[in-house]
Design a protein around this motif. Sequence first.
Motif, PDB file in Angstrom:
ATOM      1  N   ARG A  18       0.828  -1.213   0.000  1.00  0.00           N
ATOM      2  CA  ARG A  18       0.000   0.000   0.000  1.00  0.00           C
ATOM      3  C   ARG A  18       0.866   1.268   0.000  1.00  0.00           C
ATOM      4  NH1 ARG A  18      -4.450   0.682   4.578  1.00  0.00           N
ATOM      5  NH2 ARG A  18      -5.711  -0.500   3.079  1.00  0.00           N
ATOM      6  N   ALA A  19       1.880   1.290   0.865  1.00  0.00           N
ATOM      7  CA  ALA A  19       2.732   2.473   0.952  1.00  0.00           C
ATOM      8  C   ALA A  19       3.430   2.752  -0.380  1.00  0.00           C
ATOM      9  CB  ALA A  19       3.756   2.285   2.071  1.00  0.00           C
ATOM     10  N   ARG A  20       3.927   1.697  -1.001  1.00  0.00           N
ATOM     11  CA  ARG A  20       4.633   1.863  -2.272  1.00  0.00           C
ATOM     12  C   ARG A  20       3.669   2.289  -3.377  1.00  0.00           C
ATOM     13  NH1 ARG A  20       9.645   3.077  -4.250  1.00  0.00           N
ATOM     14  NH2 ARG A  20       9.963   2.087  -6.281  1.00  0.00           N
ATOM     15  N   ARG A  21       2.477   1.716  -3.385  1.00  0.00           N
ATOM     16  CA  ARG A  21       1.482   2.075  -4.401  1.00  0.00           C
ATOM     17  C   ARG A  21       1.128   3.558  -4.294  1.00  0.00           C
ATOM     18  NH1 ARG A  21      -3.803   2.827  -4.206  1.00  0.00           N
ATOM     19  NH2 ARG A  21      -4.103   1.833  -2.173  1.00  0.00           N
ATOM     20  N   LYS A  22       0.927   4.042  -3.064  1.00  0.00           N
ATOM     21  CA  LYS A  22       0.567   5.455  -2.889  1.00  0.00           C
ATOM     22  C   LYS A  22       1.731   6.363  -3.260  1.00  0.00           C
ATOM     23  CE  LYS A  22      -3.123   4.928   0.500  1.00  0.00           C
ATOM     24  NZ  LYS A  22      -3.628   5.310   1.830  1.00  0.00           N
ATOM     25  N   LEU A  23       2.940   5.927  -2.932  1.00  0.00           N
ATOM     26  CA  LEU A  23       4.109   6.709  -3.294  1.00  0.00           C
ATOM     27  C   LEU A  23       4.202   6.883  -4.810  1.00  0.00           C
ATOM     28  CD1 LEU A  23       6.772   8.086  -2.340  1.00  0.00           C
ATOM     29  CD2 LEU A  23       7.883   5.867  -2.636  1.00  0.00           C
ATOM     30  N   LEU A  24       3.863   5.830  -5.541  1.00  0.00           N
ATOM     31  CA  LEU A  24       3.907   5.862  -7.003  1.00  0.00           C
ATOM     32  C   LEU A  24       2.635   6.442  -7.616  1.00  0.00           C
ATOM     33  CD1 LEU A  24       5.541   2.361  -7.676  1.00  0.00           C
ATOM     34  CD2 LEU A  24       6.657   4.600  -7.714  1.00  0.00           C
ATOM     35  N   ARG A  25       1.660   6.782  -6.752  1.00  0.00           N
ATOM     36  CA  ARG A  25       0.390   7.367  -7.184  1.00  0.00           C
ATOM     37  C   ARG A  25      -0.357   6.452  -8.156  1.00  0.00           C
ATOM     38  NH1 ARG A  25       1.852  13.853  -7.953  1.00  0.00           N
ATOM     39  NH2 ARG A  25       2.620  14.157  -5.823  1.00  0.00           N
ATOM     40  N   SER A  35      -0.538  -6.265 -12.097  1.00  0.00           N
ATOM     41  CA  SER A  35      -0.109  -7.474 -11.373  1.00  0.00           C
ATOM     42  C   SER A  35      -0.944  -8.698 -11.725  1.00  0.00           C
ATOM     43  CB  SER A  35      -0.174  -7.230  -9.858  1.00  0.00           C
ATOM     44  OG  SER A  35       0.570  -6.094  -9.494  1.00  0.00           O
ATOM     45  N   GLN A  36      -1.947  -8.513 -12.592  1.00  0.00           N
ATOM     46  CA  GLN A  36      -2.789  -9.610 -13.075  1.00  0.00           C
ATOM     47  C   GLN A  36      -3.576 -10.273 -11.942  1.00  0.00           C
ATOM     48  OE1 GLN A  36      -0.413 -12.318 -15.448  1.00  0.00           O
ATOM     49  NE2 GLN A  36       0.649 -10.649 -16.461  1.00  0.00           N
ATOM     50  N   ILE A  37      -4.092  -9.444 -11.028  1.00  0.00           N
ATOM     51  CA  ILE A  37      -4.987  -9.937  -9.986  1.00  0.00           C
ATOM     52  C   ILE A  37      -6.207  -9.016  -9.952  1.00  0.00           C
ATOM     53  CG2 ILE A  37      -3.173 -10.982  -8.581  1.00  0.00           C
ATOM     54  CD1 ILE A  37      -3.217  -8.561  -6.775  1.00  0.00           C
ATOM     55  N   GLU A  65       5.595 -12.016  -6.638  1.00  0.00           N
ATOM     56  CA  GLU A  65       6.587 -11.594  -7.629  1.00  0.00           C
ATOM     57  C   GLU A  65       6.040 -10.519  -8.561  1.00  0.00           C
ATOM     58  OE1 GLU A  65       7.736 -15.229  -9.500  1.00  0.00           O
ATOM     59  OE2 GLU A  65       9.289 -15.677  -8.006  1.00  0.00           O
ATOM     60  N   ARG A  66       4.785 -10.667  -8.991  1.00  0.00           N
ATOM     61  CA  ARG A  66       4.218  -9.688  -9.919  1.00  0.00           C
ATOM     62  C   ARG A  66       3.975  -8.338  -9.237  1.00  0.00           C
ATOM     63  NH1 ARG A  66       1.167 -14.140 -11.491  1.00  0.00           N
ATOM     64  NH2 ARG A  66      -0.749 -13.256 -10.665  1.00  0.00           N
ATOM     65  N   LEU A  67       3.517  -8.374  -7.985  1.00  0.00           N
ATOM     66  CA  LEU A  67       3.343  -7.132  -7.233  1.00  0.00           C
ATOM     67  C   LEU A  67       4.690  -6.437  -7.028  1.00  0.00           C
ATOM     68  CD1 LEU A  67       0.698  -8.109  -4.533  1.00  0.00           C
ATOM     69  CD2 LEU A  67       0.481  -6.270  -6.205  1.00  0.00           C
ATOM     70  N   SER A  68       5.693  -7.218  -6.657  1.00  0.00           N
ATOM     71  CA  SER A  68       7.021  -6.652  -6.413  1.00  0.00           C
ATOM     72  C   SER A  68       7.586  -6.022  -7.684  1.00  0.00           C
ATOM     73  CB  SER A  68       7.966  -7.744  -5.891  1.00  0.00           C
ATOM     74  OG  SER A  68       7.502  -8.277  -4.675  1.00  0.00           O
ATOM     75  N   LYS A  69       7.385  -6.699  -8.808  1.00  0.00           N
ATOM     76  CA  LYS A  69       7.879  -6.173 -10.076  1.00  0.00           C
ATOM     77  C   LYS A  69       7.147  -4.891 -10.457  1.00  0.00           C
ATOM     78  CE  LYS A  69       8.593  -7.416 -14.950  1.00  0.00           C
ATOM     79  NZ  LYS A  69       8.441  -8.488 -15.976  1.00  0.00           N
ATOM     80  N   ALA A  70       5.816  -4.897 -10.303  1.00  0.00           N
ATOM     81  CA  ALA A  70       5.018  -3.727 -10.669  1.00  0.00           C
ATOM     82  C   ALA A  70       5.356  -2.517  -9.802  1.00  0.00           C
ATOM     83  CB  ALA A  70       3.524  -4.046 -10.563  1.00  0.00           C
ATOM     84  N   GLY A  72       8.325  -2.175  -8.129  1.00  0.00           N
ATOM     85  CA  GLY A  72       9.759  -1.957  -8.027  1.00  0.00           C
ATOM     86  C   GLY A  72      10.293  -2.243  -6.640  1.00  0.00           C
ATOM     87  N   LEU A  73       9.656  -3.188  -5.928  1.00  0.00           N
ATOM     88  CA  LEU A  73      10.120  -3.546  -4.590  1.00  0.00           C
ATOM     89  C   LEU A  73      11.382  -4.391  -4.699  1.00  0.00           C
ATOM     90  CD1 LEU A  73       6.762  -4.489  -2.843  1.00  0.00           C
ATOM     91  CD2 LEU A  73       8.155  -2.476  -2.407  1.00  0.00           C
ATOM     92  N   THR A  74      12.358  -4.066  -3.903  1.00  0.00           N
ATOM     93  CA  THR A  74      13.602  -4.838  -3.879  1.00  0.00           C
ATOM     94  C   THR A  74      13.885  -5.270  -2.455  1.00  0.00           C
ATOM     95  OG1 THR A  74      14.909  -2.823  -3.572  1.00  0.00           O
ATOM     96  CG2 THR A  74      14.575  -3.600  -5.840  1.00  0.00           C
ATOM     97  N   GLY A  75      14.864  -6.160  -2.305  1.00  0.00           N
ATOM     98  CA  GLY A  75      15.174  -6.674  -0.981  1.00  0.00           C
ATOM     99  C   GLY A  75      14.191  -7.750  -0.591  1.00  0.00           C
ATOM    100  N   PRO A  76      14.269  -8.242   0.648  1.00  0.00           N
ATOM    101  CA  PRO A  76      13.396  -9.343   1.072  1.00  0.00           C
ATOM    102  C   PRO A  76      11.944  -8.902   1.141  1.00  0.00           C
ATOM    103  CG  PRO A  76      14.637  -8.481   2.940  1.00  0.00           C
ATOM    104  CD  PRO A  76      15.197  -7.836   1.713  1.00  0.00           C
TER     105      PRO A  76
END
Length: 304
Positions: A18-25, A35-37, A65-70, A72-76
């Motif tokens: 959620r935080a990343r999605r809002k940051l990316l607007r 993310s195909q969901i 994996e698809r959420l992380s790719k969409a 741009g999440l990196t790390g664990p």
Amino acid sequence: MTVPAQQAKLLEFGQRVRARRKLLRLSIRRLAEDSQISPSYLSAIESGRNPATGRPPEPSIGVVERLSKALGLTGPVFAADDETQGGCCCHGNHVLLYRLDDERRDLIEILQMAFGGEVAQWLCISDPRRAPESREGVIAWQWPFGRFPYPDTFLVPDRICDALETQVKGLAGRVTAADYGLVIADCSAVMRWMINPEAEIDYEERWVERSTDILTRHVGRAPQANVCVYLHRDLEALDGKIDVLGAILSLFETHARTFVVDPSGAVLSGPEAMSAILAESRPSGVSSSAWRTLCGAAARSYAG
């Protein structure tokens, strides 16, 4: 990993998404599409609550994996249940659905409760003892006893994958959802029909490898979930022919996720599901209280 710890990781992952999605607007609809969901499933992940179960959703490796790719999440990031249930080396999409109920509740309804919006379309190998599931979003078929892949009472497991490949070839583009799942609902029914029922249990790890390969080649992508359905009453009927408790423990080992439909019709998952299954398999000579304690400890052990 204990249930509270696992749920904490799920909540943490949802908050991070959620935080990343809002940051990316990004809107929920846009991120869900990327993310195909479904938007409802993404909303459940972010809020940490599946409306059907009241618990945090447990996204598959593919969804993570698809959420992380969409995003741009990196790390664990949150690891799906293949890392949280007993260190199992099997595919993360391999799911055990074990039924302790009277089967009044429809199988597809149960799958929708368990997976929420994670799976949009189901390929369903139905139990030949009842009518195939028929509804929108479901492609169902049966393999009757006495015909291939079950032409006689000796189970040759590789025939099942041969039959699956023939069936999938004939679907001719009917699998339209990006997030589809496969459910084989005749597992324990086949065991009751065959003179070598243990072969069904022994084939589980090979089944997920071969069926995933077949579907990937013909559909173009692996299923979000590969669900194997077992009925407790079928395994009870085989007591004396197989080691029922040993078979259940083997199922825990070869499946990355476990769901159970308890006698009330509720859907449970993880250690809670394992404990409920084991509770119904108490050996003679072991007291109820001692067995409950052992079940709880065993379930926690399998859950890591």
